[in-house]
Design a protein around this motif. Structure first.
Motif, PDB file in Angstrom:
ATOM      1  N   GLY A  62       0.814  -1.209   0.000  1.00  0.00           N
ATOM      2  CA  GLY A  62       0.000   0.000   0.000  1.00  0.00           C
ATOM      3  C   GLY A  62       0.847   1.260   0.000  1.00  0.00           C
ATOM      4  N   ILE A  63       1.823   1.321   0.900  1.00  0.00           N
ATOM      5  CA  ILE A  63       2.696   2.488   0.965  1.00  0.00           C
ATOM      6  C   ILE A  63       3.563   2.576  -0.290  1.00  0.00           C
ATOM      7  CG2 ILE A  63       4.534   3.600   2.270  1.00  0.00           C
ATOM      8  CD1 ILE A  63       1.824   3.657   3.626  1.00  0.00           C
ATOM      9  N   ALA A  64       4.055   1.436  -0.782  1.00  0.00           N
ATOM     10  CA  ALA A  64       4.889   1.438  -1.983  1.00  0.00           C
ATOM     11  C   ALA A  64       4.125   1.987  -3.182  1.00  0.00           C
ATOM     12  CB  ALA A  64       5.392   0.018  -2.268  1.00  0.00           C
ATOM     13  N   MET A  65       2.866   1.583  -3.361  1.00  0.00           N
ATOM     14  CA  MET A  65       2.071   2.080  -4.475  1.00  0.00           C
ATOM     15  C   MET A  65       1.713   3.549  -4.290  1.00  0.00           C
ATOM     16  SD  MET A  65       2.010  -0.404  -6.505  1.00  0.00           S
ATOM     17  CE  MET A  65       0.864   0.283  -7.690  1.00  0.00           C
ATOM     18  N   PHE A  66       1.492   3.978  -3.049  1.00  0.00           N
ATOM     19  CA  PHE A  66       1.194   5.392  -2.789  1.00  0.00           C
ATOM     20  C   PHE A  66       2.372   6.278  -3.185  1.00  0.00           C
ATOM     21  CE2 PHE A  66       1.780   8.963   0.169  1.00  0.00           C
ATOM     22  CZ  PHE A  66       0.654   9.715  -0.137  1.00  0.00           C
ATOM     23  N   VAL A  67       3.588   5.885  -2.777  1.00  0.00           N
ATOM     24  CA  VAL A  67       4.769   6.679  -3.106  1.00  0.00           C
ATOM     25  C   VAL A  67       5.010   6.695  -4.611  1.00  0.00           C
ATOM     26  CG1 VAL A  67       7.270   6.826  -2.811  1.00  0.00           C
ATOM     27  CG2 VAL A  67       5.830   6.306  -0.849  1.00  0.00           C
ATOM     28  N   THR A  68       4.851   5.537  -5.261  1.00  0.00           N
ATOM     29  CA  THR A  68       5.047   5.479  -6.714  1.00  0.00           C
ATOM     30  C   THR A  68       4.030   6.343  -7.447  1.00  0.00           C
ATOM     31  OG1 THR A  68       5.890   3.219  -6.494  1.00  0.00           O
ATOM     32  CG2 THR A  68       5.214   3.930  -8.689  1.00  0.00           C
ATOM     33  N   GLY A  69       2.765   6.253  -7.048  1.00  0.00           N
ATOM     34  CA  GLY A  69       1.725   7.054  -7.690  1.00  0.00           C
ATOM     35  C   GLY A  69       1.915   8.542  -7.464  1.00  0.00           C
ATOM     36  N   LEU A  70       2.329   8.911  -6.245  1.00  0.00           N
ATOM     37  CA  LEU A  70       2.540  10.328  -5.951  1.00  0.00           C
ATOM     38  C   LEU A  70       3.698  10.891  -6.767  1.00  0.00           C
ATOM     39  CD1 LEU A  70       1.582  12.692  -4.227  1.00  0.00           C
ATOM     40  CD2 LEU A  70       3.210  11.992  -2.473  1.00  0.00           C
ATOM     41  N   PHE A  71       4.746  10.114  -6.948  1.00  0.00           N
ATOM     42  CA  PHE A  71       5.862  10.573  -7.787  1.00  0.00           C
ATOM     43  C   PHE A  71       5.398  10.792  -9.222  1.00  0.00           C
ATOM     44  CE2 PHE A  71       9.493   9.855 -10.594  1.00  0.00           C
ATOM     45  CZ  PHE A  71      10.432  10.717 -10.047  1.00  0.00           C
ATOM     46  N   PHE A  72       4.553   9.905  -9.731  1.00  0.00           N
ATOM     47  CA  PHE A  72       4.024  10.050 -11.091  1.00  0.00           C
ATOM     48  C   PHE A  72       3.179  11.319 -11.209  1.00  0.00           C
ATOM     49  CE2 PHE A  72       0.518   9.376 -14.090  1.00  0.00           C
ATOM     50  CZ  PHE A  72       1.216   9.103 -15.256  1.00  0.00           C
ATOM     51  N   VAL A  73       2.350  11.583 -10.211  1.00  0.00           N
ATOM     52  CA  VAL A  73       1.472  12.758 -10.253  1.00  0.00           C
ATOM     53  C   VAL A  73       2.274  14.049 -10.196  1.00  0.00           C
ATOM     54  CG1 VAL A  73      -0.324  14.013  -8.994  1.00  0.00           C
ATOM     55  CG2 VAL A  73      -0.517  11.544  -9.307  1.00  0.00           C
ATOM     56  N   THR A  74       3.244  14.140  -9.255  1.00  0.00           N
ATOM     57  CA  THR A  74       3.993  15.385  -9.086  1.00  0.00           C
ATOM     58  C   THR A  74       4.937  15.661 -10.245  1.00  0.00           C
ATOM     59  OG1 THR A  74       5.632  14.175  -7.763  1.00  0.00           O
ATOM     60  CG2 THR A  74       3.878  15.318  -6.577  1.00  0.00           C
ATOM     61  N   SER A  75       5.581  14.640 -10.772  1.00  0.00           N
ATOM     62  CA  SER A  75       6.594  14.859 -11.804  1.00  0.00           C
ATOM     63  C   SER A  75       6.015  14.965 -13.207  1.00  0.00           C
ATOM     64  CB  SER A  75       7.628  13.730 -11.770  1.00  0.00           C
ATOM     65  OG  SER A  75       7.011  12.481 -12.038  1.00  0.00           O
TER      66      SER A  75
END
Length: 473
Positions: free
Chosen positions: A265-278
């Motif tokens: 859950g945390i791994a997917m959250f961090v990956t998704g957030l990086f995709f959104v911000t960048s």
């Protein structure tokens, strides 16, 4: 926009800009801003230096990117070296992390100053980790089973456990030796038949890897100093480099899956957030207030900057940690170490600071003198050429992202030579690994559009200072 010249008493001319704004120009402001942000030009080129406060932020982002990997590799490497979780190993684990930081910082400074002279970040290499895993999985170096030292619990007749003056000892019948037992360590019968404690088990394997990496460094220095790699560049192209880098990355898939699998859950959250911000928010211009000095007066103004595309790593890691901290304080993560959610808690290593020394300076052969064996040297030599090919691919990719010409042959030879020096430092100081160019750095340059060498050099100098403080490690 028109210009009007006015004469001054000194005979000079001042230029006064008279803005003739029309409705069409006002409506085109948004298009101009969009054009600026869509331009793929670098904010800072290789030889340019950002302002000190911007340089600190870019350096912090680079630090957050490399700290995760530099701290993860020693943890993985110690598992490969058969280190357990006993309290006696904890101090060495902190020392190994600090040593990796020191070697990475020193190697990066050497590379950006004397080597390739592009913003190339040096760090640990997966190819050496894979080779070390293969070498240490042999019968001579595989991890032994822990000895059960409880009274009358073992049927092993090769050793006896007895007490004398409130102390506990092991009498090894096979080697006719007596070993004092310490409560903060476990004990094993190694593959050579000798009983060793937790630190002796993994340090023996570390010294074996150190000896092999010294030979690997000598081989890489020979390739760089003789100019052999520059000669071979005519035969090495994208069709050679791309499959090699793919296979190296493929070998690390299991490591990534095992680490992310502890809390998907945390791994997917961090990956998704990086995709959104960048990517999704990369073109968003955020107004930032600033003070300007104009005609001896201070004025308040605002500037718009693509903050999300400049600092995606800072936003991602900070948000992920804050989320884990909130869930930890709310009791959402289990305090049972066997539960997968336990790995996402922010207080699992709360005693690491108290158990770490305030200051520690790494030095050569701090973990013992290296040992040499032909089988280990040949096994680790298999990682040298993949590491060099990976570096050459990173050299060209960094030049493309930084809008520079492809590095010439003599620059590639200097880069390989400096990486050989970095590998030698890794062997002498005892990281259990080597150094090479990091592909993650290329991603950060492409997203943040900052290719300044000073950002990489300054942050790695800070790493060299921070690793001396054991509490930071």
């Amino acid at each position: 926009m028109s210009e009007q010249l006015e004469s001054t008493p000194n005979g000079e001319c001042d230029i006064e800009l008279i803005s003739q704004e029309t409705d069409t120009e006002k409506g085109s402001e948004g298009k101009k801003e969009a054009k600026i942000i869509s331009d793929d030009k670098l904010l800072y080129r290789v030889d340019e230096s950002p302002p000190w406060h911007i340089c600190l932020l870019f350096g912090l982002q680079q630090l957050m990117l490399c700290i995760g990997s530099l701290a993860t590799f020693p943890m993985i490497m110690m598992r490969v070296l058969c280190a357990d979780d006993s309290p006696s190993v904890a101090e060495y684990r902190t020392s190994l992390i600090g040593t990796c930081l020191f070697v990475a910082g020193t190697s990066t400074i050497l590379q950006t100053t004397f080597g390739l002279r592009l913003p190339v970040l040096q760090g640990t290499i997966i190819a050496y980790l894979i080779s070390a895993t293969a070498v240490l999985s042999s019968d001579d170096w595989k991890c032994p089973m822990i000895l059960d030292l409880s009274a009358n619990a073992s049927s092993d007749e090769t050793f006896n456990v007895y007490h004398e003056n409130s102390s506990k000892f092991i009498c090894d019948v096979a080697t006719n030796t007596t070993i004092s037992i310490h409560s903060d360590s476990n004990y094993y019968r190694d593959n050579d038949g000798i009983i060793r404690n937790s630190n002796e088990i993994w340090l023996r394997r570390m010294n074996e890897i150190q000896g092999a990496v010294i030979f690997c460094a000598a081989f890489q220095l020979l390739i760089g100093l003789t100019g052999s790699m520059g000669f071979l560049l005519r035969y090495i192209g994208p069709l050679t480099i791309a499959p090699t880098m793919t296979m190296i990355t493929y070998g690390a898939i299991d490591i990534a899956v095992n680490m992310c699998g502890k809390q998907w859950g945390i791994a997917m959250f961090v990956t998704g957030l990086f995709f959104v911000t960048s990517i999704c928010m990369g073109r968003v211009l955020v107004p930032i207030p600033r003070l300007l000095r104009y005609k001896k007066r201070w004025m308040c103004a605002t500037t718009r900057q693509p903050i999300f595309s400049m600092f995606p790593v800072i936003f991602t890691i900070s948000s992920g940690w804050i989320l884990c901290y909130i869930i930890t304080e709310a009791g959402g993560f289990s305090d049972d170490p066997s539960d997968p959610s336990y790995q996402a808690r922010t207080d699992t290593n709360s005693d690491a600071i108290a158990n770490s020394p305030w200051f520690r300076i790494p030095y050569p052969f701090q973990f013992g003198l290296p040992t040499f064996s032909a089988s280990t040297i040949l096994g680790m030599m298999a990682a040298v050429l993949p590491g060099i090919l990976e570096s050459i691919g990173d050299y060209n990719a960094t030049a493309v992202v930084c809008k520079e010409n492809p590095p010439p042959k003599h620059a590639v030879n200097r880069g390989i030579t400096m990486e050989g020096v970095g590998v030698l430092l890794s062997a002498l100081f005892g990281t259990g690994n080597a150094t090479t160019s990091w592909s993650q750095n290329i991603i950060v340059i492409g997203i943040s559009r900052v290719g300044s060498r000073r950002v990489r050099s300054s942050i790695l100098i800070n790493i060299n200072h921070l690793q001396i403080v054991g509490m930071f490690n």
